[in-house]
Design an enzyme around this catalytic site. Sequence first.
Site, PDB file in Angstrom:
ATOM      1  N   GLN A  97      21.281 -22.972 -10.231  1.00 52.67           N
ATOM      2  CA  GLN A  97      20.384 -22.405  -9.227  1.00 52.67           C
ATOM      3  C   GLN A  97      19.251 -23.372  -8.907  1.00 52.67           C
ATOM      4  OE1 GLN A  97      20.667 -18.101 -11.294  1.00 52.67           O
ATOM      5  NE2 GLN A  97      19.246 -18.110  -9.583  1.00 52.67           N
ATOM      6  N   ARG A 133      17.372 -11.002 -11.152  1.00 51.15           N
ATOM      7  CA  ARG A 133      16.956 -10.407  -9.866  1.00 51.15           C
ATOM      8  C   ARG A 133      15.537  -9.869  -9.975  1.00 51.15           C
ATOM      9  NH1 ARG A 133      21.417  -8.267  -5.584  1.00 51.15           N
ATOM     10  NH2 ARG A 133      20.209  -8.943  -3.803  1.00 51.15           N
ATOM     11  N   CYS A 134      14.663 -10.755 -10.385  1.00 53.12           N
ATOM     12  CA  CYS A 134      13.322 -10.353 -10.783  1.00 53.12           C
ATOM     13  C   CYS A 134      12.444 -11.578 -10.748  1.00 53.12           C
ATOM     14  CB  CYS A 134      13.396  -9.822 -12.209  1.00 53.12           C
ATOM     15  SG  CYS A 134      11.843  -9.784 -13.098  1.00 53.12           S
ATOM     16  N   GLU A 177      15.109  -9.591  -4.273  1.00 51.81           N
ATOM     17  CA  GLU A 177      14.975  -8.901  -5.552  1.00 51.81           C
ATOM     18  C   GLU A 177      14.449  -7.484  -5.434  1.00 51.81           C
ATOM     19  OE1 GLU A 177      13.739 -12.776  -8.124  1.00 51.81           O
ATOM     20  OE2 GLU A 177      12.219 -11.580  -7.161  1.00 51.81           O
TER      21      GLU A 177
END
Length: 795
Positions: free
Chosen positions: A228, A375-376, A749
């Site tokens: 990523q 996802r934070c 997110e």
Amino acid sequence: DDGGPDPETYCGHGRGGMGEEVKRKEDQRFITGRGNYVDDIKKPGMLHCELVRSPHAHARIENIDKSRALDVDGVVAVLTAEDLLEYDLATMPTLMADTQDVLVNDKVKFQSQEVAAVIATDRYTAKDGAQKVVVDYDVLDPVVDPYDALEDDAPLIRDDIEGQEDNHCLDWETGDREATDRVFDECEVTVKEDMLYQRLHPAPIETCGAVGDYDPGKDKLTVHMTSQAPHIHRTLFAQVSGIPEHKIRIVSPDVGGGFGNKVPIYPGYVVAAAASYVLERPVKWMEERSENIQSTGFARDYHMTGELAATKEGKIRAVRTDVLANHGAYNAVAQPSNFPAGFFNIFTGSYDVETAYGSLTAAYTNTAPGGVAYRCSFRVTEAVYLIERMVKVLADELDMDPAEIRRKNFIQPEQFPYESPTGWNYDSGDYEGALDLALEMADYDHYREEQQRRIDEDADKLLGIGISSFTEIVGAGPGKTCDIAGVEMFDSADIRVHPTGKATVRVGVQTQGQGHETTFAQIVAEELGMNVDDIVVEHGDTDTDPYGLGTYGSRSTPVAGAAAAVAARKVREKAKSIAANELEAAEEDVTWDRQSGEFHVAGAPERSIGITEIAAGAYMNHPSSEEPGLEAVDYYDPPEMTYPFGSYIVVVEVDRETGEVAFEKFVAVDDCGNRINPMVIEGQIHGGLAQGIGTAMLEQVTFDDNGNVTGGDFMNYLLPTSMEIPEFETGYTVTPSPHHPIGAKGVGESPTVGSPPAIVNAVVDAMKHGGITHVEMPMTPDVVWEKLDEAGLAI
Ligand code: PCD
């Protein structure tokens, strides 16, 4: 002269710019099976790597016997820590500057830790070989629970750290303790609740993997990997291996979902790269599913206590929280290095409170390391869960409507920019607007009546309504406060308009399915008056793309999206001078019209010129005042983060007989400022809500007392399928970010951050007349049934 990021004038010029539902360019290859993922990379002479992993959670390695593995036909090499020591690669730094074994040198610290690597001509042979590596372990007592780990008699896990005498990892605090204690002492109403945000695992469809390819001819190492953040990974590879950075190329090709799992560096990547260096042949390593769940970065695992102090009328005055964090065997959380608890200190949420205090202790345990931002945005999920749950606890304590109590406490639109008691600077918001829309969409009053009716009639199925009015914090930097391994968190875009008026845009972030190849093209199309089809977006190759910090924490839109807009405006600035030259007018007399996307002579709109003619002018007839060409780069350091928000309302039916929870209604209203692509946003919301449902209802990585991972595969780690996912009703409001060049905030997110507390609040709400104040996630039927039983509501 650009009309600014005013949502009214900004969108919908029909060229695929801002606000248009452009179909995703990348889907052509994804839905026709033409994606190019790491496991699709095949190189001549490529070898395959299989890792030998420890069956024990805590054990000293006494001996490793490679001989039987080396006897397997096709096995080329077996590597252990000893071999890597020779190249100084036996350990690697984590993102939090801890030192993690690449292959265990002395002591195993969690089950499935990497012990040896078998390299063979094909994957099956590598696997056969791995089964023949004989490791003698001296098994030690493990400790997996963070409370137990801090007991005096707990086995010491980190005896490799000098001076370390217990399993204490770090302490952290924020806010004003004294002021907060004072308010708690004087307040008429206080509430307190313990809650666990359980250990989760980001479960991308594609597991982690890498192909290391050292070319001795060029003396260059190329690593295709599921990353990523390819640029920062290259920097770290260079620092660890000693190979100069310009002799390393990291390529992150198509990535089958990241979700924070692909931010850290894992031993497998290092082994694949090191093995190809040593063997001078390409080496592929690709994880299996259970390896991914058991050994790569987990998320959450925060044991939290929340407290609110309020007036009898429901005005919240102070928030207090204490956390015990399970960090696993190494401190390998993936967050900006100045923030050991990530952005957890945004736990005052959407509410205007006088004061707040938070404290946290982290412990080492014999579990896999992690604490990634699944996802934070770096622990904002935990913070939102805490505050949104606590507001519900307070509402029930005061017997107030949870919508009403939120309204009483929201930060008001005119208070922005708003400085929170823990020091965040919220850019913009209209929380009540989002809540009102959600209440209307959810038919709130009707469901409240229906809920009461069912109680009155002693119905078999109870109804619960849960609300979450969350505020997110996304878009790290600024670089002065946020860095990864010392590198400031800016991001970048490089735009090259070619002579025929088509453009290539390269960005420093790396998409994993979000649709950047489409949405970044839309930003540039908007700012240059181009057609979105005339722009191609490239990313994920450190040889060609400008340096950037990667995609996580919903930072691509806030940071690289801003860079794309600013770079486009730089191109437009030069385009103006070329336009003036072509139009034979003075530059001051030339203006750009956002609607038509063209430059024209002031007062003479018929004398206009678009990007195609301008590009031709730039290369074939450039003005003497300018260099030829039409390009610009921007490295954008955001002045602040962006604060998207929303209100989610969930209506559930709870079966008193079985404890099963069914979704009756699921409303999500999001505000991410100006919207680039509403269809992409819709997809982001749907995906994130599904993950929120998985969190609330199904998912947890569990361990037994021996340190065995009992939730380490998809038989035991339950992901939601389409069967568990209800119909979502989505809505939106638009409150632009005042400091972002296109007024956008992140959104990817928000649904995962915002939905778990709404779901838990709904389930609690169904049982509140029985005195229930909390239900732990995941709310499987047995967990819910126990609560029903406790409340005397089970039948
Ligand atoms: N958008 C729009 N508009 C606005 C915003 C946004 O349109 N306003 C869009 C964009 O462009 C993109 C998307 O949407 O496309 C998203 O964005 P954002 O929010 O900015 O984000 P990003 O950065 O891009 O991304 C990231 C995220 C995250 S973080 C996660 S997890 C997840 C999400 O993203 N992941 C994923 N989503 C997704 N999807 C997919 N498909 N896949 C994936 O993997 Mo972390 O921290 O990493 O944990």
